[in-house]
Design an enzyme around this catalytic site. Sequence first.
Site: not given
Lengths: 306, 306
Positions: B172, B241
Amino acid sequence: METETNSSDYISSVIPGWFSEISPMWPGEAHSLKVEKILFQGKSDYQNVMVFQSSTYGKVLVLDGVIQLTERDECAYQEMITHLPLCSIVNPKKVLVIGGGDGGVLREVARHSSVEQIDICEIDKMVVDVSKKFFPDVAIGYEDPRVTLRVGDGVAFLKAVPEGTYDAIIVDSSDPIGPAQELFEKPFFESVAKALRPGGVVSTQAESIWLHMNIIEDIVANCRQIFKGSVNYAWTTVPTYPSGMIGFMLCSTEGPPVDFKHPVNPIDVDDSQRKSKPLKFYNSELHTAAFCLPSFAKKVIDSGAE
Amino acid sequence: METETNSSDYISSVIPGWFSEISPMWPGEAHSLKVEKILFQGKSDYQNVMVFQSSTYGKVLVLDGVIQLTERDECAYQEMITHLPLCSIVNPKKVLVIGGGDGGVLREVARHSSVEQIDICEIDKMVVDVSKKFFPDVAIGYEDPRVTLRVGDGVAFLKAVPEGTYDAIIVDSSDPIGPAQELFEKPFFESVAKALRPGGVVSTQAESIWLHMNIIEDIVANCRQIFKGSVNYAWTTVPTYPSGMIGFMLCSTEGPPVDFKHPVNPIDVDDSQRKSKPLKFYNSELHTAAFCLPSFAKKVIDSGAE
């Protein structure tokens, strides 16, 4: 029709030299694109129309301050809103487009060789003219000989359509603030259903599950009352739309059943004799995947299902 | 560690009161969120760390000017990067998280009752501390007794892991500019493969098909050389995002075959005895759908396939 307008009316600049999309439809957030050059600004009877050259998304069409398409990502919206309905029925022949004045949906409908008649009813002639001038790869849809353009109100046009005329209707509208508002209301959906043949299909722009679950919930409820075949929600990624995605309602009228999730009229393999450019975005796998929803949306959308 | 920094370093100039995400990783575009209040600003050994209260996306964590998570949409990323790998193998027991200092991936891993050991290696302690203070619903992942936190370099940590230790590794990371750069390079993937058992799985953050096809192409090529089980690309919508989406590489090592597209370890139906909140985003249908790519991306990603 076209009037001189101060550029500050359009470039609601969050960042100097950038176009920022600010709207009460998505409060507290804004997507911005760097502007190389403003190519067109006008005010039609219906809305403000702007075209600019962006630095990284090609040319951009903006209506009332909201991005309608960019050359870089228009393929996603145009291909999905068109092929989701047309690949779900066998041999579509008569297709109606409401809105979609840029011509991109026409370009996609024209890929279907079974189609004999493509009618389009766009309210704003300036959108058609501007698209033909600045977006030739989109407005190329108008060049297909099967296309007939009516400039006028889609709601009134639909009311006058004889019952059962179309195999498919595609509603390529802007947001439900401004000239497209009626296209999200129940009487309009009733006209759509009437204009479709039994087992005919409709695809309508249906906002984002991240931003407008309340609008979507209303649309779904209306559609369940009116479309007695099936009612489905699908979505796709579009980077320059708010929240980076957009959804579609896919509905069918009572009649031969339509299973939208399993396309029966694939268009993946392009006919080599066709003049059009290959599909950039749509394929049969993605068609089916588009109906899979995140749990938070599935819960709301499925809750009204019988 | 924490230093006073002028807020103009972070609020990269916008309408006063908005945060804009401007980066050479996505030139010519920016997403902006309206700021209600800046809650934290600091500079760690590795990066600038900021937390602000946004007006419509809840609290927001920003590293080096890039949005890492918002309370409103973090479910999409955390659930997908975690359950895509863990639902693809039976009985995952040992799981390693590289990065993910906010704790959200830990929260998701902890939903799997088969898991006995959850190791996390995060380089930046400030990210952990800030998350525990400002994002309790995310950092709750740290409260699971199976979790062991190592603060340190993930690359070095992985090199020291005995061969074949983990069933699953979740990377991540932030973008490949800054502290996460090495996490996108071949030696790192080799260490990951070595640390996995035969038929073990890895999930890594792998950017957006709209913005970074060149980076993705390189990652895919590296992974095909290193992961001899299977190599796949999946994606999900995340409004905050860049381009509104993010992708993941899902790979497995040589051994028992893993078919990522058909989850064998479903987690849809929440165990009613479990204390955790229900899943908001992930479900088995969406799992399979996440591997369906637009044609322009499919062409590039599949081209290197044997």
